[in-house]
Design a protein around this motif. Structure first.
Motif, PDB file in Angstrom:
ATOM      1  N   VAL A   1      -3.219  24.374  10.235  1.00  0.00           N
ATOM      2  CA  VAL A   1      -2.215  24.398   9.181  1.00  0.00           C
ATOM      3  C   VAL A   1      -1.131  23.365   9.449  1.00  0.00           C
ATOM      4  CG1 VAL A   1      -0.471  25.824   8.063  1.00  0.00           C
ATOM      5  CG2 VAL A   1      -2.620  26.842   8.804  1.00  0.00           C
TER       6      VAL A   1
ATOM      7  N   TYR B   1       2.500  22.010   7.586  1.00  0.00           N
ATOM      8  CA  TYR B   1       3.388  22.147   6.449  1.00  0.00           C
ATOM      9  C   TYR B   1       4.641  21.289   6.565  1.00  0.00           C
ATOM     10  CZ  TYR B   1       5.910  25.414   9.479  1.00  0.00           C
ATOM     11  OH  TYR B   1       6.585  26.001  10.514  1.00  0.00           O
TER      12      TYR B   1
ATOM     13  N   ARG C   1       4.368  32.642   3.858  1.00  0.00           N
ATOM     14  CA  ARG C   1       3.745  31.972   2.713  1.00  0.00           C
ATOM     15  C   ARG C   1       3.402  30.520   3.048  1.00  0.00           C
ATOM     16  NH1 ARG C   1       5.501  33.145  -3.215  1.00  0.00           N
ATOM     17  NH2 ARG C   1       3.598  34.384  -3.038  1.00  0.00           N
ATOM     18  N   GLU C   2       4.272  29.852   3.782  1.00  0.00           N
ATOM     19  CA  GLU C   2       4.048  28.447   4.109  1.00  0.00           C
ATOM     20  C   GLU C   2       2.889  28.279   5.098  1.00  0.00           C
ATOM     21  OE1 GLU C   2       7.205  24.820   4.015  1.00  0.00           O
ATOM     22  OE2 GLU C   2       7.792  26.712   4.939  1.00  0.00           O
ATOM     23  N   LEU C   3       2.810  29.190   6.060  1.00  0.00           N
ATOM     24  CA  LEU C   3       1.762  29.103   7.074  1.00  0.00           C
ATOM     25  C   LEU C   3       0.443  29.723   6.612  1.00  0.00           C
ATOM     26  CD1 LEU C   3       3.841  30.062  10.230  1.00  0.00           C
ATOM     27  CD2 LEU C   3       2.793  27.848   9.787  1.00  0.00           C
ATOM     28  N   GLY C   4       0.526  30.600   5.630  1.00  0.00           N
ATOM     29  CA  GLY C   4      -0.685  31.259   5.161  1.00  0.00           C
ATOM     30  C   GLY C   4      -0.990  32.552   5.884  1.00  0.00           C
ATOM     31  N   GLY C   5      -0.092  32.975   6.753  1.00  0.00           N
ATOM     32  CA  GLY C   5      -0.343  34.210   7.493  1.00  0.00           C
ATOM     33  C   GLY C   5       0.853  34.612   8.328  1.00  0.00           C
ATOM     34  N   CYS C   6       0.714  35.719   9.039  1.00  0.00           N
ATOM     35  CA  CYS C   6       1.791  36.256   9.869  1.00  0.00           C
ATOM     36  C   CYS C   6       1.337  36.309  11.328  1.00  0.00           C
ATOM     37  CB  CYS C   6       2.180  37.655   9.391  1.00  0.00           C
ATOM     38  SG  CYS C   6       0.862  38.877   9.550  1.00  0.00           S
TER      39      CYS C   6
ATOM     40  N   LYS D   1       0.212  23.537  16.259  1.00  0.00           N
ATOM     41  CA  LYS D   1      -0.766  23.228  15.221  1.00  0.00           C
ATOM     42  C   LYS D   1      -2.154  22.909  15.767  1.00  0.00           C
ATOM     43  CE  LYS D   1       2.869  21.419  12.300  1.00  0.00           C
ATOM     44  NZ  LYS D   1       3.467  20.233  11.665  1.00  0.00           N
TER      45      LYS D   1
ATOM     46  N   TYR E   1      -4.294  36.129   8.488  1.00  0.00           N
ATOM     47  CA  TYR E   1      -4.245  35.763   7.077  1.00  0.00           C
ATOM     48  C   TYR E   1      -3.607  36.887   6.262  1.00  0.00           C
ATOM     49  CZ  TYR E   1      -5.868  35.100   2.286  1.00  0.00           C
ATOM     50  OH  TYR E   1      -5.929  34.978   0.914  1.00  0.00           O
TER      51      TYR E   1
ATOM     52  N   ASP F   1      -2.992  38.197   2.337  1.00  0.00           N
ATOM     53  CA  ASP F   1      -3.449  38.058   0.960  1.00  0.00           C
ATOM     54  C   ASP F   1      -2.271  37.846   0.009  1.00  0.00           C
ATOM     55  OD1 ASP F   1      -4.282  39.669  -1.790  1.00  0.00           O
ATOM     56  OD2 ASP F   1      -5.949  38.555  -0.893  1.00  0.00           O
ATOM     57  N   GLU F   2      -2.494  37.064  -1.054  1.00  0.00           N
ATOM     58  CA  GLU F   2      -1.440  36.762  -2.027  1.00  0.00           C
ATOM     59  C   GLU F   2      -0.911  38.035  -2.678  1.00  0.00           C
ATOM     60  OE1 GLU F   2       1.288  34.490  -3.971  1.00  0.00           O
ATOM     61  OE2 GLU F   2      -0.133  33.798  -2.438  1.00  0.00           O
TER      62      GLU F   2
END
Length: 407
Positions: free
Chosen positions: A13, A15, A197-202, A326, A339, A341-342
């Motif tokens: 990832v 960003y 949200r920026e990384l796509g996960g926690c 990264k 990951y 989910d939206e």
């Protein structure tokens, strides 16, 4: 541990920059961050740009980017450093100042920066000479395995709080934000939400102090992990001294930035221009919040791109935080990012307050804007000019209040 010559198996990832940036812009950006040729090639792969070191060198020559020839004019470097030491950058040593020079496109050696600082900042050099501290060993499995978050309160008496979060493995700054207050848990959860949200996960786990401002992050993090069976809790509370990574960074932030603002605001207090009143705190925010936020962004960029040296007393990896964060595969580990989910993000979004929605007192802001226009005040990024504007605004408002009371 270290970076090897193998190509990464996947694209991690990224960003910092938008994916559709031109290759030349990407190369220029990473070059000015001070990365080596090999590191630039690795980071370019995050943008699906695959070139070898020989091709990179040709492109650097074409872009006239170099570090050992065509040095910037001495006077340009001197003037830039002289400008910097009039603000919070006066707290920097020669290595950090050298990185600041690189980030603005100046080609200069560390020795030249050191020589200039010895001429124009002899007092600062003496102040920065301190003994090293021994710290307990810290171990972390990989990026996003454990995040450390905390609020920095050294500027809180003057109406400005700073919320920060750092990755334990790479020491990569996840967020660093200045706000009027850290007491509202929805504000802190907004920073966490944006990062997720920026990384796509926690992360696998978050470590924080026992405070009510962290309860929303705890609930959101726990919600994200509700379907994950793990012996490790998603959120850990503890004491401030035990929150090692973020507490260590606060000392670096104070050394390189916040001590300047502490001194400046304490001087206002000593001179009778600050009394901890509602008006004074809001005027501090009005005059200084934007420049402090900009400087925090600069500190984050400079920290994430600097190189952490290997320590004999530490088992933590060495390298640049942005590279370790990264590209964990080059450090014999992996990212532990989970990951999200939206739909889960949409559920949690209502529990957050975002920076764009954090407003100051609208009436006071309007009054300040009117005074600035009527008095033809020139608002700049010079901290000392902003001090004069702060005093002018304060005296004018207090005078008007006094006149109304006497009527």
């Amino acid at each position: 541990m270290g970076i090897d010559d193998r190509a990464p198996d996947n694209i991690t990832v990224c960003y910092l920059l938008h994916n559709n940036m031109e290759t030349d812009e990407l190369i220029t950006h990473y070059f000015h961050l001070g990365l080596s040729h090999k590191e630039i090639c690795l980071h370019l792969e995050n943008h699906q740009v695959y070139i070898n070191i020989r091709t990179l060198k040709r492109k650097l020559n074409k872009l006239n980017l170099c570090r050992r020839i065509n040095f910037s004019p001495y006077n340009d470097v001197y003037q830039f450093i002289e400008t910097q030491i009039h603000g919070s950058s006066q707290l920097h040593g020669y290595k950090w100042m050298h990185r600041k020079c690189l980030n603005v496109g100046l080609v200069v050696t560390q020795s030249t920066v050191s020589e200039i600082l010895h001429v124009i900042d002899t007092i600062g050099i003496e102040v920065r000479k301190k003994k090293k501290l021994r710290r307990r060993q810290y171990n972390n499995k990989g990026p996003n395995f454990l995040w450390h978050t905390d609020c920095y309160d050294k500027l809180k008496p003057f109406g400005i709080a700073i919320s920060g979060c750092i990755d334990g493995f790479s020491r990569f700054i996840i967020w660093m934000e200045a706000v009027p207050s850290c007491n509202d848990p929805k504000i802190i959860s907004g920073f966490f939400f944006n990062a997720v949200r920026e990384l796509g996960g926690c992360p696998r786990t978050i470590r924080a102090d026992a405070g009510t401002e962290n309860r929303h992050i705890e609930q959101i993090q726990t919600f994200f992990h509700r379907k994950v069976a793990s012996s490790r809790p998603p959120f850990i509370y503890g004491t401030s001294p035990a929150n090692q990574r973020i507490e260590a960074f606060w000392s670096i932030l104070r050394k390189h930035n916040s001590q300047f603002w502490m001194n400046l605001f304490h001087k206002l207090q000593e001179d009778g221009h600050f009394s901890s009143s509602w008006l004074d705190k809001n005027l501090i925010r009005f005059c200084f919040m934007d420049i402090i936020r900009k400087e925090l962004n600069d500190v984050v960029l400079e920290w994430n791109s600097h190189k952490i040296r290997k320590s004999k007393n530490s088992i933590s990896p060495s390298g640049r935080p942005m590279t370790m964060f990264k590209m964990p595969q080059h450090y014999s580990t992996e990212s532990y990012l989970k990951y999200v989910d939206e739909k889960d993000l949409e559920v949690c979004e209502e529990e957050c307050i975002f920076n764009t929605h954090i407003t100051f007192d609208e009436t006071l802001n309007e009054i300040c804007q009117i005074i600035i226009t009527e008095e033809n005040l020139n608002v700049t990024n010079d901290p000392y000019e902003l001090v004069n504007i702060y005093i002018k605004l304060r005296n004018t408002i207090l005078m008007n209040v006094e006149n109304r009371q006497n009527q």
